[in-house]
Design an enzyme around this catalytic site. Structure first.
Site, PDB file in Angstrom:
ATOM      1  CG  ASN A  17      -7.504   1.716  41.229  1.00 30.41           C
ATOM      2  OD1 ASN A  17      -7.777   2.790  40.692  1.00 30.41           O
ATOM      3  ND2 ASN A  17      -8.317   0.669  41.187  1.00 30.41           N
ATOM      4  NE  ARG A  68     -12.358  -9.309  60.621  1.00 31.98           N
ATOM      5  CZ  ARG A  68     -12.309  -9.354  59.298  1.00 31.98           C
ATOM      6  NH1 ARG A  68     -11.465  -8.605  58.630  1.00 31.98           N
ATOM      7  NH2 ARG A  68     -13.100 -10.139  58.613  1.00 31.98           N
ATOM      8  CG  MET A  93     -10.264  -7.012  47.731  1.00 33.97           C
ATOM      9  SD  MET A  93     -11.271  -5.545  47.384  1.00 33.97           S
ATOM     10  CE  MET A  93     -12.742  -6.319  46.763  1.00 33.97           C
ATOM     11  NE  ARG A  94      -8.353  -9.933  56.638  1.00 27.42           N
ATOM     12  CZ  ARG A  94      -9.159 -10.961  56.797  1.00 27.42           C
ATOM     13  NH1 ARG A  94      -9.803 -11.459  55.781  1.00 27.42           N
ATOM     14  NH2 ARG A  94      -9.308 -11.510  57.978  1.00 27.42           N
ATOM     15  CG  LEU A  96      -8.899  -2.171  57.510  1.00 26.78           C
ATOM     16  CD1 LEU A  96      -8.572  -0.830  56.864  1.00 26.78           C
ATOM     17  CD2 LEU A  96      -7.627  -2.876  57.987  1.00 26.78           C
ATOM     18  CG  ASN A 110     -11.757   2.003  49.988  1.00 27.78           C
ATOM     19  OD1 ASN A 110     -10.923   1.222  49.523  1.00 27.78           O
ATOM     20  ND2 ASN A 110     -13.053   1.765  49.935  1.00 27.78           N
ATOM     21  CG  HIS A 112     -16.909   1.040  46.556  1.00 28.82           C
ATOM     22  ND1 HIS A 112     -16.698  -0.261  46.972  1.00 28.82           N
ATOM     23  CD2 HIS A 112     -18.179   1.092  46.101  1.00 28.82           C
ATOM     24  CE1 HIS A 112     -17.806  -0.959  46.788  1.00 28.82           C
ATOM     25  NE2 HIS A 112     -18.716  -0.160  46.249  1.00 28.82           N
ATOM     26  CG  ASP A 148     -17.433  -0.151  50.412  1.00 22.56           C
ATOM     27  OD1 ASP A 148     -16.201   0.014  50.419  1.00 22.56           O
ATOM     28  OD2 ASP A 148     -17.962  -1.207  50.025  1.00 22.56           O
ATOM     29  CD  GLU A 177     -12.006   1.484  40.120  1.00 26.37           C
ATOM     30  OE1 GLU A 177     -11.176   1.219  41.005  1.00 26.37           O
ATOM     31  OE2 GLU A 177     -12.794   0.619  39.682  1.00 26.37           O
TER      32      GLU A 177
HETATM   33  C1  GAR Z   1     -10.929  -1.858  41.851  1.00 27.92           C
HETATM   34  O1  GAR Z   1     -11.988  -1.849  40.928  1.00 27.92           O
HETATM   35  C2  GAR Z   1     -11.360  -1.232  43.165  1.00 27.92           C
HETATM   36  O2  GAR Z   1     -12.226  -0.147  43.013  1.00 27.92           O
HETATM   37  C3  GAR Z   1     -12.049  -2.398  43.824  1.00 27.92           C
HETATM   38  O3  GAR Z   1     -11.246  -3.512  43.522  1.00 27.92           O
HETATM   39  C4  GAR Z   1     -10.589  -3.291  42.274  1.00 27.92           C
HETATM   40  C5  GAR Z   1      -9.108  -3.468  42.489  1.00 27.92           C
HETATM   41  O4  GAR Z   1      -8.419  -3.425  41.282  1.00 27.92           O
HETATM   42  N1  GAR Z   1     -12.166  -2.188  45.232  1.00 27.92           N
HETATM   43  C6  GAR Z   1     -13.216  -2.559  45.958  1.00 27.92           C
HETATM   44  O5  GAR Z   1     -14.159  -3.170  45.488  1.00 27.92           O
HETATM   45  C7  GAR Z   1     -13.145  -2.201  47.420  1.00 27.92           C
HETATM   46  N2  GAR Z   1     -14.443  -2.197  48.018  1.00 27.92           N
HETATM   47  P1  GAR Z   1      -6.855  -3.147  41.256  1.00 27.92           P
HETATM   48  O6  GAR Z   1      -6.211  -4.156  42.212  1.00 27.92           O
HETATM   49  O7  GAR Z   1      -6.445  -3.394  39.835  1.00 27.92           O
HETATM   50  O8  GAR Z   1      -6.632  -1.733  41.684  1.00 27.92           O
END
Ligand code: GAR
Length: 218
Positions: A17, A68, A93-94, A96, A110, A112, A148, A177
């Site tokens: 992304n 944190r 993936m942390r 906050l 963000n 999702h 989220d 995405e």
């Molecule tokens: C993506 O699918 C994003 O939507 C998800 O992690 C993936 C990251 O892929 N995010 C979440 O689940 C956050 N809650 P990427 O590192 O290739 O962008």
């Protein structure tokens, strides 16, 4: 001097992304530029992608901090040093703390991989298939203290096909995405989408209002 909004991107892994945002920012006239990429995972593959694109990168390993808050103090300082206007969480993936989220209120986006408010959290595709939904997709929203959730800027819908495995659905959603995040950032950075009463208000472009549907599948 360019009017483009200065963006910091937070990642934890692959960074696809982030790569789609880097690509979008190459277009002349795109209202944002990526100034800094930060990963909480030092060997995240996305860091190398950003580096090769000539973008400043930084690893801030959350494991190296006692709390944190201590990690986030460092993160906040790095973003402020880079003078960023907006933060894009892209596979970050942390969780906050409320303090960090409120400090960047209405300035942190963000993505999702579900049609929020459905399927918050992890394993979204497994759960979408298990629930038997016929549509899934992805959402770009402003970050709020509850995981989220937050004002929804843009969503894209894709079909869930009868024989889909979670990986197949994930791949279809990921393709959406990569289109949606650049569109959502453009809406925010241009000022076409803004928050009022914790909802998004659109101006100027009635045709571009944050809802995208994949081509019809037969
Ligand atoms: C993506 O699918 C994003 O939507 C998800 O992690 C993936 C990251 O892929 N995010 C979440 O689940 C956050 N809650 P990427 O590192 O290739 O962008």
């Amino acid at each position: 001097m360019s009017n483009a909004k200065r963006v910091g991107v937070l990642i934890s892994g692959r960074g696809s992304n982030m790569a789609s945002l880097i690509e979008a920012c190459r277009n002349p006239g795109y209202p944002a530029e990526i100034i800094q990429v930060i990963s909480n995972v030092p060997d995240a593959p996305g860091l190398e992608i950003a580096d090769k694109s000539g973008i400043s990168t930084k690893a801030i390993d959350h494991k190296a901090y006692p709390s944190r808050e201590a990690f986030e103090t460092e993160l906040d300082a790095a973003l402020r040093d880079a003078n960023v206007d907006l933060i894009c969480n892209a596979g970050f993936m942390r969780l906050l703390t409320d303090g960090f989220v409120e400090a960047w209120r209405d300035r942190q986006l963000n993505i999702h991989p579900s049609l929020l408010p459905a399927f918050k959290g992890l394993h979204t595709h497994e759960r979408a298939i298990e629930a038997g939904v016929r549509l899934s997709g992805c959402t770009v929203h402003f970050v709020r203290t509850e995981m989220d959730s937050g004002p929804i800027i843009a969503q894209a819908a894709v079909p869930v096909l009868p024989e889909d495995t979670p990986d197949e659905l994930a791949a279809r959603v990921l393709e959406a995405e990569h289109k949606l995040y650049p569109l959502a950032l453009k809406l925010v950075a241009s000022g076409d989408a803004r928050v009022e009463n914790d909802h998004i208000i659109f101006k100027n472009r009635p045709a571009l209002h944050g809802a995208y549907i994949s081509p019809w599948y037969e």
